[in-house]
Design an enzyme around this catalytic site. Structure first.
Site, PDB file in Angstrom:
ATOM      1  N   GLY A  75       1.743  28.298  65.363  1.00 28.77           N
ATOM      2  CA  GLY A  75       1.710  27.581  66.759  1.00 28.77           C
ATOM      3  C   GLY A  75       0.346  27.049  66.778  1.00 28.77           C
ATOM      4  N   VAL A 123      -3.717  27.506  67.533  1.00 28.48           N
ATOM      5  CA  VAL A 123      -4.772  28.163  69.084  1.00 28.48           C
ATOM      6  C   VAL A 123      -3.780  27.209  69.946  1.00 28.48           C
ATOM      7  CG1 VAL A 123      -7.063  26.883  69.491  1.00 28.48           C
ATOM      8  CG2 VAL A 123      -6.739  28.105  68.009  1.00 28.48           C
ATOM      9  N   LYS A 169      -2.380  22.885  79.408  1.00 27.72           N
ATOM     10  CA  LYS A 169      -1.710  21.507  80.155  1.00 27.72           C
ATOM     11  C   LYS A 169      -0.890  22.448  81.500  1.00 27.72           C
ATOM     12  CE  LYS A 169      -4.230  20.562  78.315  1.00 27.72           C
ATOM     13  NZ  LYS A 169      -5.220  20.741  77.377  1.00 27.72           N
ATOM     14  N   GLY A 206     -20.464  23.402  79.777  1.00 30.39           N
ATOM     15  CA  GLY A 206     -19.788  22.531  78.808  1.00 30.39           C
ATOM     16  C   GLY A 206     -19.023  21.673  79.580  1.00 30.39           C
ATOM     17  N   TYR A 232     -14.299  18.088  76.940  1.00 30.74           N
ATOM     18  CA  TYR A 232     -13.398  18.216  77.637  1.00 30.74           C
ATOM     19  C   TYR A 232     -12.826  19.363  77.685  1.00 30.74           C
ATOM     20  CZ  TYR A 232     -10.110  19.182  73.372  1.00 30.74           C
ATOM     21  OH  TYR A 232      -9.221  19.722  72.425  1.00 30.74           O
ATOM     22  N   GLU A 246     -23.717  21.082  82.388  1.00 27.30           N
ATOM     23  CA  GLU A 246     -23.694  20.160  81.338  1.00 27.30           C
ATOM     24  C   GLU A 246     -25.366  19.884  80.361  1.00 27.30           C
ATOM     25  OE1 GLU A 246     -21.341  18.964  78.264  1.00 27.30           O
ATOM     26  OE2 GLU A 246     -23.568  18.228  77.574  1.00 27.30           O
ATOM     27  N   VAL A 290     -18.906  25.296  74.954  1.00 28.40           N
ATOM     28  CA  VAL A 290     -19.738  24.132  74.149  1.00 28.40           C
ATOM     29  C   VAL A 290     -19.399  23.826  72.851  1.00 28.40           C
ATOM     30  CG1 VAL A 290     -22.021  25.568  75.259  1.00 28.40           C
ATOM     31  CG2 VAL A 290     -21.119  26.023  73.453  1.00 28.40           C
ATOM     32  N   ALA A 327      -5.383  18.576  68.397  1.00 18.87           N
ATOM     33  CA  ALA A 327      -3.844  19.226  67.123  1.00 18.87           C
ATOM     34  C   ALA A 327      -3.580  17.857  66.453  1.00 18.87           C
ATOM     35  CB  ALA A 327      -2.571  19.458  68.183  1.00 18.87           C
ATOM     36  N   HIS A 373       8.691  -1.826  85.786  1.00 19.53           N
ATOM     37  CA  HIS A 373       8.149  -1.871  87.314  1.00 19.53           C
ATOM     38  C   HIS A 373       8.749  -0.444  88.532  1.00 19.53           C
ATOM     39  CE1 HIS A 373       5.885  -3.103  90.702  1.00 19.53           C
ATOM     40  NE2 HIS A 373       6.333  -3.183  91.210  1.00 19.53           N
TER      41      HIS A 373
HETATM   42  C1  LIG Z   1      -8.200  24.949  75.970  1.00 15.04           C
HETATM   43  C2  LIG Z   1      -8.140  24.096  73.945  1.00 15.04           C
HETATM   44  C3  LIG Z   1      -7.454  22.670  74.974  1.00 15.04           C
HETATM   45  C4  LIG Z   1      -6.983  22.683  74.115  1.00 15.04           C
HETATM   46  N1  LIG Z   1      -6.334  20.955  74.391  1.00 15.04           N
HETATM   47  C5  LIG Z   1      -5.934  20.107  73.037  1.00 15.04           C
HETATM   48  C6  LIG Z   1      -4.832  18.964  74.081  1.00 15.04           C
HETATM   49  O1  LIG Z   1      -4.428  18.515  75.026  1.00 15.04           O
HETATM   50  N2  LIG Z   1      -4.739  18.333  73.080  1.00 15.04           N
HETATM   51  C7  LIG Z   1      -5.338  18.377  71.797  1.00 15.04           C
HETATM   52  O2  LIG Z   1      -5.125  17.535  70.633  1.00 15.04           O
HETATM   53  N3  LIG Z   1      -5.767  19.310  70.973  1.00 15.04           N
HETATM   54  C8  LIG Z   1      -6.192  20.253  72.473  1.00 15.04           C
HETATM   55  N4  LIG Z   1      -6.881  21.994  71.787  1.00 15.04           N
HETATM   56  C9  LIG Z   1      -7.132  21.339  70.488  1.00 15.04           C
HETATM   57  C10 LIG Z   1      -6.383  22.195  69.259  1.00 15.04           C
HETATM   58  O3  LIG Z   1      -5.314  23.498  69.451  1.00 15.04           O
HETATM   59  C11 LIG Z   1      -6.896  22.359  67.646  1.00 15.04           C
HETATM   60  O4  LIG Z   1      -7.210  21.046  67.973  1.00 15.04           O
HETATM   61  C12 LIG Z   1      -5.504  22.882  66.741  1.00 15.04           C
HETATM   62  O5  LIG Z   1      -5.319  23.545  67.081  1.00 15.04           O
HETATM   63  C13 LIG Z   1      -6.422  22.773  65.358  1.00 15.04           C
HETATM   64  O6  LIG Z   1      -4.738  22.795  64.382  1.00 15.04           O
HETATM   65  P1  LIG Z   1      -5.223  23.526  62.627  1.00 15.04           P
HETATM   66  O7  LIG Z   1      -4.339  23.207  62.532  1.00 15.04           O
HETATM   67  O8  LIG Z   1      -6.428  22.384  62.645  1.00 15.04           O
HETATM   68  O9  LIG Z   1      -5.994  24.961  63.759  1.00 15.04           O
HETATM   69  P2  LIG Z   1      -5.025  26.627  64.190  1.00 15.04           P
HETATM   70  O10 LIG Z   1      -4.986  25.589  66.098  1.00 15.04           O
HETATM   71  O11 LIG Z   1      -6.878  26.597  65.119  1.00 15.04           O
HETATM   72  O12 LIG Z   1      -5.004  27.291  63.456  1.00 15.04           O
HETATM   73  C14 LIG Z   1      -5.565  27.560  62.816  1.00 15.04           C
HETATM   74  C15 LIG Z   1      -4.657  29.173  62.501  1.00 15.04           C
HETATM   75  O13 LIG Z   1      -5.297  29.312  61.067  1.00 15.04           O
HETATM   76  C16 LIG Z   1      -5.280  30.865  60.824  1.00 15.04           C
HETATM   77  N5  LIG Z   1      -6.479  31.253  60.248  1.00 15.04           N
HETATM   78  C17 LIG Z   1      -7.687  30.844  60.115  1.00 15.04           C
HETATM   79  N6  LIG Z   1      -8.340  32.159  59.568  1.00 15.04           N
HETATM   80  C18 LIG Z   1      -7.458  32.709  58.555  1.00 15.04           C
HETATM   81  C19 LIG Z   1      -7.657  32.998  57.096  1.00 15.04           C
HETATM   82  N7  LIG Z   1      -8.825  32.884  56.845  1.00 15.04           N
HETATM   83  N8  LIG Z   1      -6.186  33.489  56.423  1.00 15.04           N
HETATM   84  C20 LIG Z   1      -5.525  33.746  57.886  1.00 15.04           C
HETATM   85  N9  LIG Z   1      -4.562  32.918  58.140  1.00 15.04           N
HETATM   86  C21 LIG Z   1      -6.295  31.943  59.039  1.00 15.04           C
HETATM   87  C22 LIG Z   1      -5.283  31.270  62.610  1.00 15.04           C
HETATM   88  O14 LIG Z   1      -4.752  32.414  62.937  1.00 15.04           O
HETATM   89  C23 LIG Z   1      -4.597  30.089  63.127  1.00 15.04           C
HETATM   90  O15 LIG Z   1      -3.042  31.090  63.481  1.00 15.04           O
HETATM   91  C24 LIG Z   1      -7.242  22.482  72.773  1.00 15.04           C
HETATM   92  C25 LIG Z   1      -7.779  23.530  72.707  1.00 15.04           C
HETATM   93  C26 LIG Z   1      -8.219  24.151  72.904  1.00 15.04           C
HETATM   94  C27 LIG Z   1      -9.221  25.508  72.634  1.00 15.04           C
END
Ligand SMILES: Cc1cc2nc3c(=O)[nH]c(=O)nc-3n(C[C@H](O)[C@H](O)[C@H](O)COP(=O)(O)OP(=O)(O)OC[C@H]3O[C@@H](n4cnc5c(N)ncnc54)[C@H](O)[C@@H]3O)c2cc1C
Length: 474
Positions: A47, A49, A59, A187, A190, A210, A272, A321, A445
């Site tokens: 899942g 971040v 959300k 910051g 968003y 900001e 930031v 995401a 509507h």
């Molecule tokens: C507060 C907040 C709110 C957000 N809201 C939204 C939103 O509303 N809509 C949206 O689209 N995006 C949102 N985002 C952004 C979104 O969470 C990220 O863009 C998305 O999670 C990125 O996905 P990813 O698969 O690239 O990496 P991530 O979700 O960051 O997952 C990376 C995974 O890799 C693992 N990992 C890291 N390094 C290693 C390694 N060397 N070896 C093994 N495992 C490792 C980590 O443990 C993690 O589980 C938000 C982010 C935050 C912080």
């Protein structure tokens, strides 16, 4: 691998269990590959971040804060009585939602035959890497193909280091079990706006600091104005052109136009930006290049090297995401020998602010820079019947039309539920729909979706609920 180390063979390795990684794993499994997914946090990491500490928890907090605010300030609409916030109960409820979603993804991976390994991956040489988990024995892997999806982490601020107590990152805020009294958010992007708005609606006294000259600096200027106005109504203080320099004994020091100011706060939230998790992957050992921000440089098919693809927050583009999961499908298909390229006409950008802001395709400046002559049309939210039912007036839907091609190239919406409305805009842009196509598609509507058809009617010169066509050409 050196003499004495036994390596396991892996067909397709995915590093990271976030929306990028797990989507790549599922798609590769559909295409017949034997997939191993490694995440630092193992099954718990599935899942990433987004599900665990980002999109979903934020959300959930925004929704409950909105409910609280609606009821607490609903006297005009006949809502009377007190409402209290019990964050521990919210946390239990939110954690249950997150657990349900992550369990669902784990189940999907398991059904697809994806093996999940726990540990931190690092390349040792082309075709090989090692997974380490605490003091356990290292696991050496020899992969045929690998998808890197290691995501990002909060960017620290010099002089204001995260401590999880008073200086918080976004994950700390989403885990709070008490509404803080006075909070400064450093910051105004968003994440800062979303968290600041939610905390203000829960009862915190919020100041947003900001560095740029306005909030949401990454988005087109007019989009941030209704958000700034609403923050003002919520009592949020906004300091722009302001740099936070230190936090000591409950005082945040900021510098505005060369003058130092001090803000007394209980908590500081640093939002930031994000740093890509590429620094500890050993990328140099396999000849993978990163740019000056540490983002992996990839081709259109997401390949960074012949058998290595990279997706999500560790690559250029919006750190979102849905971008990660769309790239994941391309990466998996490319590594499985299918023709694939990531070349979207529009990646929607959404801020879950109040009102929500959503943007797809080109801004006027981007269209102009690309040499496209556009006409620009804007329908005000105040003319929407559905908006009146929720007491919302400040916002608009804006359509940017390629005048020569008669095709929609940009849509920007500031309105309640703009996050939902923008999906139609993405489809319109991808299909090169004309404003007539949007105007002629009957919208239900009374809904906010009518903003799209209203602005399209404006664009074709037959406005319905505003007096005259106000399109301008640039
Ligand atoms: C507060 C907040 C709110 C957000 N809201 C939204 C939103 O509303 N809509 C949206 O689209 N995006 C949102 N985002 C952004 C979104 O969470 C990220 O863009 C998305 O999670 C990125 O996905 P990813 O698969 O690239 O990496 P991530 O979700 O960051 O997952 C990376 C995974 O890799 C693992 N990992 C890291 N390094 C290693 C390694 N060397 N070896 C093994 N495992 C490792 C980590 O443990 C993690 O589980 C938000 C982010 C935050 C912080």
């Amino acid at each position: 691998m050196v003499v004495g180390e036994v390596a396991e063979g892996v067909d397709l390795l995915v590093v990271g269990g976030g929306p990028g990684g797990y989507t790549a794993a599922l798609r590769a499994a559909q295409l017949g590959r034997q997939v191993t997914l490694v995440d630092r946090d193992g099954e718990e990491g599935i899942g990433g971040v987004c599900l665990r500490i980002g999109c979903i928890p934020s959300k959930a907090l925004i929704e409950v804060a909105e409910l609280h605010s609606q009821v607490a300030h609903g006297a005009e609409r006949g809502l009377v009585g007190d409402v209290r916030v019990a964050l521990p109960a919210f946390q239990d409820w939110k954690n249950a939602q997150v657990d349900g979603l992550t369990a669902g993804v784990r189940q999907l991976l398991s059904s697809a035959g994806v093996r999940v390994l726990q540990g931190t991956f690092r390349f040792t040489r082309p075709g090989s890497g090692v997974v380490r988990d605490g003091d356990g024995p290292p696991v050496f892997l020899e992969y045929r193909d690998v998808v890197l999806a290691t995501g990002s982490r909060p960017m620290p601020l010099q002089g204001i280091a995260f401590d999880g107590e008073r200086i918080l990152d976004s994950s700390d805020v989403l885990a709070l079990d008490e509404v803080p009294g006075r909070v400064a958010i450093i910051g105004g992007g968003y994440i800062g706006i979303e968290l600041g708005t939610a905390l203000a609606k829960l009862g915190s006294s919020v100041t947003i600091v900001e560095m740029a000259e306005r909030l949401l600096p990454a988005m087109d200027g007019p989009l941030s104005r209704p958000v700034a106005k609403r923050l003002d109504q919520l009592g949020v203080r906004v300091r722009v052109d302001a740099t936070a320099s230190a936090f000591d004994e409950g005082e945040l020091e900021i510098v505005v136009a060369g003058e130092t100011e001090r803000i007394t706060v209980d908590r500081v939230v640093v939002a930031v930006g994000r740093v890509p998790n590429t620094d500890e992957l050993g990328l140099d050992t396999v000849g993978i290049r990163v740019d000056d921000r540490g983002l992996v440089i990839v081709d259109d098919d997401r390949r960074a090297a012949p058998h290595v693809a990279a997706i999500g927050d560790i690559t250029a583009g919006p750190a979102l995401a849905h971008k990660a999961s769309a790239e994941a499908i391309v990466a998996a298909e490319a590594l499985c020998g299918k023709p694939a390229a990531f070349a979207p006409a529009a990646i929607p950008l959404v801020v879950f602010s109040d009102p929500e802001v959503a943007s797809a395709g080109l801004t006027v400046d981007e269209a102009t820079a690309a040499g496209i002559t556009v006409s620009v049309h804007r329908f005000p939210l105040a003319a929407s019947g559905r908006a009146a039912t929720v007491g919302s007036r400040d916002g608009f839907a804006q359509l940017i039309v390629d005048a020569e091609m008669d095709a929609v190239v940009g849509v920007h919406i500031v309105a309640p539920h703009a996050s939902e409305l923008i999906a139609e805009a993405v489809l319109a842009i991808e299909m090169a729909a004309s404003p007539y196509d949007l105007a002629a598609s009957i919208h239900p509507h009374p809904t906010f979706s009518e903003l799209v058809t209203e602005v399209a009617h404006l664009a074709i010169g037959v406005p319905l609920h505003v007096r005259s066509a106000t399109g301008r050409t640039s």
